[in-house]
Scaffold this motif. Structure first.
Motif, PDB file in Angstrom:
ATOM      1  N   ILE A  51      14.186   4.577   7.380  1.00 44.20           N
ATOM      2  CA  ILE A  51      13.009   4.248   6.586  1.00 44.20           C
ATOM      3  C   ILE A  51      13.341   3.046   5.710  1.00 44.20           C
ATOM      4  N   SER A  52      12.382   2.147   5.593  1.00 43.21           N
ATOM      5  CA  SER A  52      12.632   0.906   4.867  1.00 43.21           C
ATOM      6  C   SER A  52      12.786   1.142   3.373  1.00 43.21           C
ATOM      7  N   TRP A  53      13.327   0.140   2.698  1.00 40.49           N
ATOM      8  CA  TRP A  53      13.509   0.209   1.256  1.00 40.49           C
ATOM      9  C   TRP A  53      12.234  -0.259   0.564  1.00 40.49           C
ATOM     10  N   GLY A  54      12.210  -0.117  -0.770  1.00 40.23           N
ATOM     11  CA  GLY A  54      11.089  -0.618  -1.552  1.00 40.23           C
ATOM     12  C   GLY A  54      10.597   0.393  -2.558  1.00 40.23           C
ATOM     13  N   ALA A  55       9.816  -0.119  -3.515  1.00 44.86           N
ATOM     14  CA  ALA A  55       9.245   0.723  -4.556  1.00 44.86           C
ATOM     15  C   ALA A  55       7.816   0.287  -4.820  1.00 44.86           C
ATOM     16  N   GLY A  56       6.964   1.273  -5.119  1.00 44.50           N
ATOM     17  CA  GLY A  56       5.590   0.950  -5.476  1.00 44.50           C
ATOM     18  C   GLY A  56       4.786   0.339  -4.355  1.00 44.50           C
ATOM     19  N   ILE A  57       5.116   0.670  -3.117  1.00 44.40           N
ATOM     20  CA  ILE A  57       4.377   0.141  -1.968  1.00 44.40           C
ATOM     21  C   ILE A  57       3.623   1.288  -1.307  1.00 44.40           C
ATOM     22  N   PRO A  58       2.500   0.997  -0.638  1.00 46.56           N
ATOM     23  CA  PRO A  58       1.667   2.071  -0.095  1.00 46.56           C
ATOM     24  C   PRO A  58       2.297   2.824   1.074  1.00 46.56           C
ATOM     25  N   ASP A  77      11.239   9.940  -1.394  1.00 47.72           N
ATOM     26  CA  ASP A  77      10.617  10.105  -2.704  1.00 47.72           C
ATOM     27  C   ASP A  77      11.518   9.379  -3.694  1.00 47.72           C
ATOM     28  N   ASN A  78      11.136   8.176  -4.058  1.00 47.62           N
ATOM     29  CA  ASN A  78      11.988   7.376  -4.941  1.00 47.62           C
ATOM     30  C   ASN A  78      12.104   7.996  -6.331  1.00 47.62           C
ATOM     31  N   ALA A  79      11.086   8.700  -6.766  1.00 51.25           N
ATOM     32  CA  ALA A  79      11.145   9.331  -8.085  1.00 51.25           C
ATOM     33  C   ALA A  79      12.215  10.422  -8.128  1.00 51.25           C
TER      34      ALA A  79
END
Length: 126
Positions: A51-58, A77-79
């Motif tokens: 799964i790709s990285w990133g934050a705050g993306i849909p 779940d980044n949180a």
């Protein structure tokens, strides 16, 4: 350094489901592409999801090989600094030690990962 700890493995009957979790610590979790591998007894390690990285993306991009496509789902779940692997319609050939991995390399389907967990055993009885 990134520390990874898998959980959720166990014994399940063929056709059943399991959800594996991998808790990460040490760095900013959203900066890392995450993946799952497995190693059946006596066989080579196999790349089963990313799964790709990133934050705050849909949404995130995901990758699966044909052997698990349609049965396994990776999510994050980044949180909670956690990546999951939902495994459905399990087969005896899914029996393996499952490993979580993290990478700063952005290429989604690359099997190159810098950090690894200790693994969790999944056994599917027929």
């Amino acid at each position: 350094q990134v520390q990874l700890v898998e959980s959720g493995g166990g014994l399940v009957q063929a056709g059943g489901s399991l959800r594996l979790s991998c808790a990460a610590s040490g760095r900013t979790f959203s900066d890392y592409r995450m993946g799952w591998f497995r190693q059946p007894p006596g066989k080579e390690r196999e790349f089963v999801a990313a799964i790709s990285w990133g934050a705050g993306i849909p949404s995130y991009r995901t990758y699966y090989p044909d052997s698990v496509k349609g049965r396994f789902t990776i999510s994050r779940d980044n949180a909670k600094n956690t990546v999951y692997l939902q495994m459905n319609s399990l087969k005896s050939e899914d029996t393996a030690v499952y490993y979580c991995a993290a990478s700063r390399l952005a290429v989604l389907a690359s099997a190159r990962f810098e950090y690894w967990g200790q693994g969790t055993q999944v056994t599917v009885s027929s």
